[in-house]
Enzyme design. Structure first.
Site, PDB file in Angstrom:
ATOM      1  N   LEU A   1       0.826  -1.198   0.000  1.00 17.32           N
ATOM      2  CA  LEU A   1       0.000   0.000   0.000  1.00 17.32           C
ATOM      3  C   LEU A   1       0.869   1.259   0.000  1.00 17.32           C
ATOM      4  O   LEU A   1       1.911   1.304   0.659  1.00 17.32           O
ATOM      5  CB  LEU A   1      -0.879   0.005   1.256  1.00 17.32           C
ATOM      6  CG  LEU A   1      -1.862   1.177   1.340  1.00 17.32           C
ATOM      7  CD1 LEU A   1      -3.121   0.842   0.582  1.00 17.32           C
ATOM      8  CD2 LEU A   1      -2.143   1.517   2.781  1.00 17.32           C
ATOM      9  N   HIS A   2       0.432   2.280  -0.725  1.00 14.78           N
ATOM     10  CA  HIS A   2       1.121   3.571  -0.734  1.00 14.78           C
ATOM     11  C   HIS A   2       0.125   4.654  -1.135  1.00 14.78           C
ATOM     12  O   HIS A   2      -0.892   4.373  -1.751  1.00 14.78           O
ATOM     13  CB  HIS A   2       2.333   3.554  -1.671  1.00 14.78           C
ATOM     14  CG  HIS A   2       2.025   3.094  -3.054  1.00 14.78           C
ATOM     15  ND1 HIS A   2       1.849   1.760  -3.376  1.00 14.78           N
ATOM     16  CD2 HIS A   2       1.841   3.779  -4.200  1.00 14.78           C
ATOM     17  CE1 HIS A   2       1.576   1.646  -4.667  1.00 14.78           C
ATOM     18  NE2 HIS A   2       1.570   2.860  -5.193  1.00 14.78           N
ATOM     19  N   VAL A   3       0.453   5.885  -0.759  1.00 18.26           N
ATOM     20  CA  VAL A   3      -0.398   7.034  -1.048  1.00 18.26           C
ATOM     21  C   VAL A   3       0.263   7.866  -2.142  1.00 18.26           C
ATOM     22  O   VAL A   3       1.456   8.145  -2.073  1.00 18.26           O
ATOM     23  CB  VAL A   3      -0.600   7.912   0.211  1.00 18.26           C
ATOM     24  CG1 VAL A   3      -1.407   9.160  -0.121  1.00 18.26           C
ATOM     25  CG2 VAL A   3      -1.270   7.113   1.315  1.00 18.26           C
TER      26      VAL A   3
END
Length: 166
Positions: free
Chosen positions: A123-125
């Protein structure tokens, strides 16, 4: 035939080695190699997350905020990572404002391959700066996005902003 020259990619192509099985995502490999932060365009490291420039940006200055923990979902993050992630989004937007003076931002998470996640296991933004004057015909006519500044130049501006000089 259309040609788009990007000679800065030669270094990546010439040095690329496929990851070993079980070595984790590209983000895990970057997280484990702070000695290569400049080469990997790591802008900042916190306790539970780090900020890296996207090598395949939608726009100049496209940043990724990445938890050190390799988890596929937002719900899988621990409380400390949730808090630092939120604070880092705010902080990174400030760095981008200081370094690049965008008119706005797109901020988001693509959770899962169906949502467009290119690295669904980690997961990453995304933080994508936007400019009102940055619309042009290339994406519509040629299906090509023009990035107006070299990655190294943008990186230098962001590092200056992170260090309070931007």
């Amino acid at each position: 035939m259309n040609r788009l020259w990007s000679p800065w990619r030669a270094a990546h192509i010439e040095t690329y080695k496929p990851p070993l099985p079980g070595s984790g995502s590209v983000f895990s490999r970057i997280a484990a190699a702070p000695e290569h932060d400049a080469a990997n365009f790591v802008v900042w490291r916190g306790q539970t997350v780090f900020v890296v420039m996207n090598l395949y940006p939608y726009n100049n200055g496209h940043l990724l905020i990445v938890p050190y923990a390799e988890v596929p979902t937002y719900a899988a993050l621990d409380d400390a990572t949730h808090v630092e992630l939120a604070r880092t989004i705010r902080q990174a937007m400030g760095w981008l404002r200081a370094a690049l003076e965008p008119d706005g931002f797109n901020v988001g998470i693509n959770e899962g391959r169906a949502a467009g996640a290119g690295i669904p296991e980690h997961l990453h933004v995304h933080i994508v700066p936007r400019w009102e004057a940055d619309t042009n015909f290339m994406p519509v006519v040629a299906a090509t996005k023009v990035i107006p500044e070299a990655m190294q130049a943008t990186y230098a501006k962001l590092i200056a902003a992170v260090n309070g000089a931007g």
